[in-house]
Design an enzyme around this catalytic site. Structure first.
Site, PDB file in Angstrom:
ATOM      1  N   ASN A 163      -2.836  12.853  -3.072  1.00 63.82           N
ATOM      2  CA  ASN A 163      -3.877  13.238  -4.030  1.00 63.82           C
ATOM      3  C   ASN A 163      -4.428  14.618  -3.718  1.00 63.82           C
ATOM      4  O   ASN A 163      -4.622  15.440  -4.603  1.00 63.82           O
ATOM      5  CB  ASN A 163      -5.028  12.227  -3.958  1.00 63.82           C
ATOM      6  CG  ASN A 163      -5.017  11.285  -5.151  1.00 63.82           C
ATOM      7  OD1 ASN A 163      -4.353  11.548  -6.137  1.00 63.82           O
ATOM      8  ND2 ASN A 163      -5.743  10.192  -5.036  1.00 63.82           N
ATOM      9  N   ASP A 181       0.850  -1.190   0.000  1.00 69.98           N
ATOM     10  CA  ASP A 181       0.000   0.000   0.000  1.00 69.98           C
ATOM     11  C   ASP A 181       0.891   1.247   0.000  1.00 69.98           C
ATOM     12  O   ASP A 181       1.899   1.302   0.712  1.00 69.98           O
ATOM     13  CB  ASP A 181      -0.907  -0.013   1.238  1.00 69.98           C
ATOM     14  CG  ASP A 181      -1.954   1.074   1.181  1.00 69.98           C
ATOM     15  OD1 ASP A 181      -2.994   0.842   0.545  1.00 69.98           O
ATOM     16  OD2 ASP A 181      -1.701   2.162   1.750  1.00 69.98           O
ATOM     17  N   ASP A 231      -2.282   9.666 -10.040  1.00 74.45           N
ATOM     18  CA  ASP A 231      -2.263   8.576 -11.041  1.00 74.45           C
ATOM     19  C   ASP A 231      -0.835   8.278 -11.488  1.00 74.45           C
ATOM     20  O   ASP A 231      -0.454   7.126 -11.674  1.00 74.45           O
ATOM     21  CB  ASP A 231      -3.099   8.965 -12.265  1.00 74.45           C
ATOM     22  CG  ASP A 231      -4.592   8.786 -12.013  1.00 74.45           C
ATOM     23  OD1 ASP A 231      -4.938   8.265 -10.914  1.00 74.45           O
ATOM     24  OD2 ASP A 231      -5.400   9.171 -12.874  1.00 74.45           O
ATOM     25  N   HIS A 261      -5.225  14.752  -8.672  1.00 73.52           N
ATOM     26  CA  HIS A 261      -5.441  13.355  -9.093  1.00 73.52           C
ATOM     27  C   HIS A 261      -4.522  12.910 -10.216  1.00 73.52           C
ATOM     28  O   HIS A 261      -4.137  11.757 -10.284  1.00 73.52           O
ATOM     29  CB  HIS A 261      -6.908  13.147  -9.493  1.00 73.52           C
ATOM     30  CG  HIS A 261      -7.800  13.092  -8.293  1.00 73.52           C
ATOM     31  ND1 HIS A 261      -7.905  11.973  -7.511  1.00 73.52           N
ATOM     32  CD2 HIS A 261      -8.581  14.035  -7.713  1.00 73.52           C
ATOM     33  CE1 HIS A 261      -8.727  12.217  -6.514  1.00 73.52           C
ATOM     34  NE2 HIS A 261      -9.152  13.471  -6.610  1.00 73.52           N
ATOM     35  N   GLU A 308      -4.770   2.372  -4.301  1.00 71.09           N
ATOM     36  CA  GLU A 308      -3.307   2.465  -4.242  1.00 71.09           C
ATOM     37  C   GLU A 308      -2.715   1.199  -3.637  1.00 71.09           C
ATOM     38  O   GLU A 308      -1.638   1.215  -3.078  1.00 71.09           O
ATOM     39  CB  GLU A 308      -2.882   3.726  -3.463  1.00 71.09           C
ATOM     40  CG  GLU A 308      -3.103   3.689  -1.950  1.00 71.09           C
ATOM     41  CD  GLU A 308      -4.518   4.056  -1.492  1.00 71.09           C
ATOM     42  OE1 GLU A 308      -5.443   3.993  -2.316  1.00 71.09           O
ATOM     43  OE2 GLU A 308      -4.680   4.377  -0.305  1.00 71.09           O
TER      44      GLU A 308
END
Lengths: 204, 325
Positions: B198, B190, B207, B203, B234
């Site tokens: 974010n 993770d 990404d 965003h 994630e």
């Protein structure tokens, strides 16, 4: 189920061996290499007795080519190979022209032809030696599991007898075993026995 | 063809309009019927074909296998198929649309069926289809289905396997390990403080991080038996068979390092100010209802609690832990 004596079975083995020889010749012409086919044994059993051992079916999937015959006796003939072997046979027959992946698109048709050659050769040998002619449908090719095949063979209740030919096929170095299964009605089996008797009467 | 003239169509028209080659030969091998399709593709007119031996109608030789098949059908009245796979071009037929100087023969599928004429003569019906179109069609379908298959199992953002693929693969990997009694390792990974990344970087930035982390993790795999998949937002999961527990622990550390070495700035992540990951790993030989995935998830949770940017390993069954202590 004692309609067939050892003598009958021997005669049938001989007839089908001649058929196998013819099929091998046709296949050799196509492949351009020696093809050998032999029929080591012929068995006639009732369709209830049929199971994965009698047909030496193991796990996995099978390619089945079938043709329906009619005439003095009616039968459905099914030629069985494991799917892997079927693919390898086709690939051997086609030489190294294409990869196994590409084969998939030709497999269906090529297996139909292979089955058609073997089935027709056996039928033509019967016609010549046992003296009758049969009509036949065009071959169908299906891929199925052992269970599905056994289920289908047992389903046809109007054909309580099964004639099983064990077939050995060798192309170049590859050796393959398959089965040719004839589903017969009781009347058809009787007719077959009559023709075999006539043949045996002639030679003795 | 005369007996059916009461029908609203002229059978001859239909015969000549068919999009397949049809020809009938008698017991001597002489052509009785020759439709337009076969005339067009052989460049032999009906008037030049009828009443001549099929073998000699063409200006080029016919394949010996075709002649044998024809002879057999006439002799034994059994239908024959000649597949494209084994014969390709038994008859000298061409596609007139090919403008090349060197025309190549059309790929053909042929069936030969016995029929009786109305005069009770034994004849053969020969049907020829052009199989080059079906080969082309099949090739196209296959390449489409390969693309779709890949899309169905790939994560669009990272190009690694997706959750759907993982679920199926995990089940098989566990079954294999159970059957062969070999160890299986599940790694849950993770990205630390991803939500705040974010929020702060947006965003698109987020990404990008997911993509870079996926690539870094994937580059650590070298065996064909190992897979990495995107598990959720994630979160990533890796499935690796045959590793002893110590090696699995070392590998988890390698994963953590690989991401750390990317040195992606993340000022909302204390104390490292860069992107890090936490890893939970569980190794063991699965039996009965053991759940490697749950155990790996518990390990990941512990790694988070203990301060992130670290790896925690748990054995599959508690006994092993006692033995080791």
């Amino acid at each position: 189920m004692n309609k067939l004596s050892e003598l009958h079975l021997d005669a049938l083995t001989e007839v089908f061996s001649i058929g196998a020889g013819r099929a091998a010749l046709s296949l050799s012409e196509i492949v351009g290499d020696e093809v050998r086919i032999s029929v080591p044994s012929v068995q006639v059993i009732s369709s209830e007795e049929i199971n994965s051992t009698t047909l030496s079916l193991n796990d996995g999937r099978f390619g089945a080519v079938s043709q329906h015959f009619s005439g003095p006796f009616n039968a459905e003939a099914v030629l069985l190979f494991t799917e892997d072997q079927a693919l390898k046979i086709v690939s051997d027959m086609m030489g190294s022209q294409m990869s196994i992946d590409e084969l998939a698109e030709f497999e269906h048709e090529a297996m139909c032809e292979l089955g058609n050659i073997i089935l027709n050769a056996c039928l033509s040998a019967m016609a010549d030696i046992l003296n009758f002619t049969l009509n036949s449908s065009l071959p169908d090719y299906t891929v199925a599991s052992a269970d599905e095949i056994l289920h289908r063979l047992k389903e046809s209740s109007n054909q309580p007898y099964v004639m099983v030919l064990h077939i050995d096929l060798a192309i170049e170095k590859r050796h393959t075993a398959g089965n040719l299964v004839f589903l017969l009605s009781s009347a058809s089996l009787t007719n077959l026995v009559i023709h075999v008797d006539q043949f045996l009467g002639k030679i003795s | 063809m005369n007996g059916i003239s009461a029908k609203p169509f002229d059978m001859k028209d239909i015969f000549n309009t068919l999009n397949l080659g049809v020809c009938v030969v008698n017991a001597d091998g002489k052509v009785l019927l020759w439709n337009n399709w076969i005339a067009k593709h052989s460049n032999v007119k009906e008037t030049d074909a009828v009443n001549r031996s099929l073998e000699h109608v063409f200006s080029e030789p016919v394949s010996p296998a075709f002649l044998t098949a024809l002879k057999n059908t006439l002799a034994y009245r059994l239908p024959v198929v000649l597949s494209t796979a084994l014969h390709r071009t038994p008859l000298p037929l061409y596609n007139p649309s090919d403008t090349d100087q060197q025309q190549s023969r059309m790929y053909q599928s042929i069936t030969i069926t016995p029929i009786q004429s109305q005069l009770d003569e034994s004849c053969c019906l020969i049907q020829v289809t052009d199989s080059s179109t079906s080969i082309k069609r099949e090739k196209m379908l296959r390449s489409h289905s390969e693309i779709l298959k890949k899309e169905a199992t790939t994560d669009g953002l990272t190009d690694i396997c997706n959750r759907r693929f993982f679920d199926a693969h995990y089940e098989m990997a566990v079954a294999d390990a159970k059957r062969q009694k070999h160890p299986l390792s599940i790694f849950m990974v993770d990205i630390d403080f991803f939500k705040s990344y974010n929020d702060y970087y947006g965003h698109i930035g987020g990404d990008n991080v997911i993509k870079q982390v996926a690539t870094a993790l994937k580059s650590q795999l070298s065996r064909a038996t190992d897979i990495i998949a995107r598990y959720g937002g994630e979160e990533f999961v890796l499935v690796m068979p045959y590793l002893p527990r110590e090696i699995a622990e070392q590998f988890a550390e390698k994963l953590r390092n690989a991401v750390f070495n990317l040195a992606i700035p993340h000022i909302k992540s204390r104390p490292y100010n860069q992107i890090t990951i936490s890893v939970g790993v569980c190794t063991g030989i699965p039996e009965n209802d053991d759940n490697l995935l749950n155990k790996a998830d518990t390990a990941l949770y512990q790694a988070k609690l203990k301060g992130r940017n670290r790896c925690i390993s748990l054995p599959l069954c508690e006994d092993e832990e006692y033995l080791e202590q």
